[in-house]
Design a protein around this motif. Structure first.
Motif, short mmCIF file in Angstrom:
data_model
loop_
_atom_site.label_atom_id
_atom_site.label_comp_id
_atom_site.label_asym_id
_atom_site.label_seq_id
_atom_site.Cartn_x
_atom_site.Cartn_y
_atom_site.Cartn_z
N CYS A 1 3.27 -35.97 -30.25
CA CYS A 1 2.77 -35.48 -28.97
C CYS A 1 3.73 -35.86 -27.84
O CYS A 1 4.20 -37.00 -27.74
CB CYS A 1 1.39 -36.05 -28.70
N SER A 2 4.00 -34.91 -26.97
CA SER A 2 5.03 -35.08 -25.93
C SER A 2 4.71 -36.22 -24.97
O SER A 2 5.64 -36.86 -24.44
CB SER A 2 5.18 -33.78 -25.15
N VAL B 1 3.05 -30.44 -19.11
CA VAL B 1 1.94 -30.14 -20.00
C VAL B 1 2.00 -31.11 -21.17
O VAL B 1 2.94 -31.90 -21.31
CB VAL B 1 2.02 -28.67 -20.52
N TYR C 1 2.27 -31.06 -25.13
CA TYR C 1 2.50 -30.19 -26.28
C TYR C 1 2.72 -31.00 -27.54
O TYR C 1 2.86 -32.22 -27.50
CB TYR C 1 3.68 -29.24 -26.01
N ASN C 2 2.74 -30.29 -28.67
CA ASN C 2 2.89 -30.89 -30.00
C ASN C 2 1.72 -31.81 -30.35
O ASN C 2 1.89 -32.83 -31.03
CB ASN C 2 4.21 -31.66 -30.12
N ASN D 1 -0.66 -26.23 -33.86
CA ASN D 1 -0.05 -26.88 -32.71
C ASN D 1 -0.82 -26.48 -31.46
O ASN D 1 -1.09 -25.30 -31.24
CB ASN D 1 1.41 -26.46 -32.55
N CYS E 1 -1.17 -26.92 -27.13
CA CYS E 1 -0.55 -27.29 -25.86
C CYS E 1 -1.66 -27.35 -24.81
O CYS E 1 -2.42 -26.39 -24.64
CB CYS E 1 0.51 -26.26 -25.45
N VAL F 1 7.55 -24.16 -23.03
CA VAL F 1 6.48 -24.25 -24.02
C VAL F 1 6.06 -22.88 -24.54
O VAL F 1 5.21 -22.77 -25.42
CB VAL F 1 5.25 -25.00 -23.46
N MET G 1 8.51 -26.27 -29.06
CA MET G 1 7.42 -26.56 -28.12
C MET G 1 6.29 -25.54 -28.19
O MET G 1 5.20 -25.78 -27.65
CB MET G 1 7.96 -26.60 -26.69
N ALA H 1 3.09 -23.34 -29.11
CA ALA H 1 1.81 -23.74 -29.69
C ALA H 1 1.07 -22.53 -30.25
O ALA H 1 1.26 -21.40 -29.80
CB ALA H 1 0.95 -24.42 -28.62
N TYR I 1 -3.02 -22.48 -26.50
CA TYR I 1 -2.81 -23.10 -25.20
C TYR I 1 -4.18 -23.33 -24.57
O TYR I 1 -4.92 -22.36 -24.33
CB TYR I 1 -1.94 -22.21 -24.32
#
Length: 373
Positions: free
Chosen positions: A74-75, A87, A89-90, A97, A99, A117, A123, A125, A128
């Motif tokens: 996770c970012s 945001v 993401y991951n 995935n 975001c 993203v 990045m 997903a 979202y």
């Protein structure tokens, strides 16, 4: 074009956001996460992102306890990512995935999302999720979610382009307000049902030692529909970028003319010693038609970076296109290069969501690429 103001009014009327109350431990953990980042200018946004992540994770665990949540990549826990992208993401949910798009006050008819993203394979997903963080009121609102394949379709319908700050403005009307659908997807849908652009790790076969047996180099499925967003998988390039360095190359003339009305991607093909080091290019030209149909022109041409190099294809080179491979509806067409041919090509039309396979072969060696429209 979509009338976003009308859609947004309807969206707000129909929306019933999922409310999540934040607990004291959420605030404590969020502060710890934000304090790890030395950049004071980003700490507040990281703090809000952490609140969104922690509350959202708890909401998921209460409703779908059997679906695994994985935040290892996770970012928000990686300082280089958390300080750059606004945001989360991951975040992984049962193989999908996610975001998290976070806002602290949802007052506009759109939400701003960094282009990375949406455009960058690492990045991107499957889903979202739009979350409003009301820190003073100690609560979150899950306002909706957006599937990646729907996002691509919507962007194509209005030719969405990034703003000057390298962000996209996504209308709120694009988000599905029925958040329970997200839970259903995570429980019963396969991640493969929403293909994402991927950085393919190629399983190389040593073409230089080919004997009489056929050697095949296979790649991951290429999502052609993402090309409308300017997203190309590793190894692929927009022909517009390639043509900047090949202005005097005659063999690319057809690709140049197609690039005006088509979205075109190209990839270098290397048959090694079979062609004495001569490189070829596979060019895919796609154009949206009516009724969700796509016109596709597949070309193979010499890939010569230096003027004066060979501009003809090797005689006997084969190009084969198979529509709907591995199904009962499968059908193929093939063309073979003759002496002094500088291009071979095949053209067809197919509806969005269908697959096709391209095979380029020479003297028993075959390079295969598979695509999703």
């Amino acid at each position: 074009m979509i009338n976003t103001s009308i859609y947004s009014r309807y969206w707000r009327q129909e929306l019933s956001p999922k409310l999540i109350w934040l607990e004291p431990e959420h605030f404590e953990s969020a502060k710890e996460i934000s304090d790890r980042n030395l950049s004071e200018t980003h700490q507040w946004k990281i703090y809000l992102n952490a609140l969104a992540l922690l509350g959202f994770e708890e909401w998921l665990r209460e409703r779908i306890p059997d679906v695994k949540i994985n935040r290892d990549n996770c970012s928000i826990f990686k300082s280089d990512s958390a300080n750059v992208i606004d945001v989360v993401y991951n975040l992984s949910l049962g193989g999908f995935n996610l975001c998290l798009i976070t806002v602290d006050n949802l007052i506009d008819d759109f939400v701003t999302v960094p282009k990375e993203v949406i455009n960058y394979p690492k990045m991107i997903a499957h889903f979202y999720v739009l979350i409003e963080v009301l820190e003073e009121e100690e609560k979150l609102n899950i306002n909706g979610f957006l599937r990646y394949d729907k996002l691509v379709k919507y962007c194509q319908s209005i030719n969405l382009e990034a703003q000057s700050d390298s962000c996209y403005q996504l209308p709120l009307s694009w988000f599905d307000p029925e958040v329970n659908n997200l839970l259903l997807y995570s429980c019963f849908l396969s991640p493969d049902a929403i293909p994402l652009p991927s950085i393919a790790e190629v399983n190389h076969t040593d073409i230089q030692t080919i004997s009489q047996t056929t050697s095949i180099v296979k790649k991951a499925l290429v999502n052609v529909s993402s090309w409308w967003l300017g997203v190309f998988e590793e190894g692929w390039q927009s022909t517009k970028d390639i043509l900047k360095t090949l202005d005097n190359n005659y063999a690319w003339g057809s690709a140049r003319s197609k690039s005006v009305d088509y979205h075109c991607g190209a990839k270098k093909l290397d048959f090694g010693l079979l062609l004495n080091g001569q490189a070829l290019a596979l060019v895919i030209n796609v154009k949206r038609l009516e009724d969700n149909e796509v016109d596709v022109l597949v070309q193979v041409i010499p890939y010569n970076e230096s003027p004066g190099n060979e501009e003809y294809l090797p005689s006997g080179l084969k190009l084969k296109v198979t529509l709907n491979p591995s199904t009962s509806e499968s059908e193929s067409q093939e063309v073979t290069a003759r002496k002094a041919d500088n291009i071979i090509q095949l053209e067809f039309s197919e509806i969005l969501g269908r697959q096709f396979k391209v095979e380029v072969g020479f003297q028993g060696a075959v390079i295969t690429e598979e695509f999703l429209l």
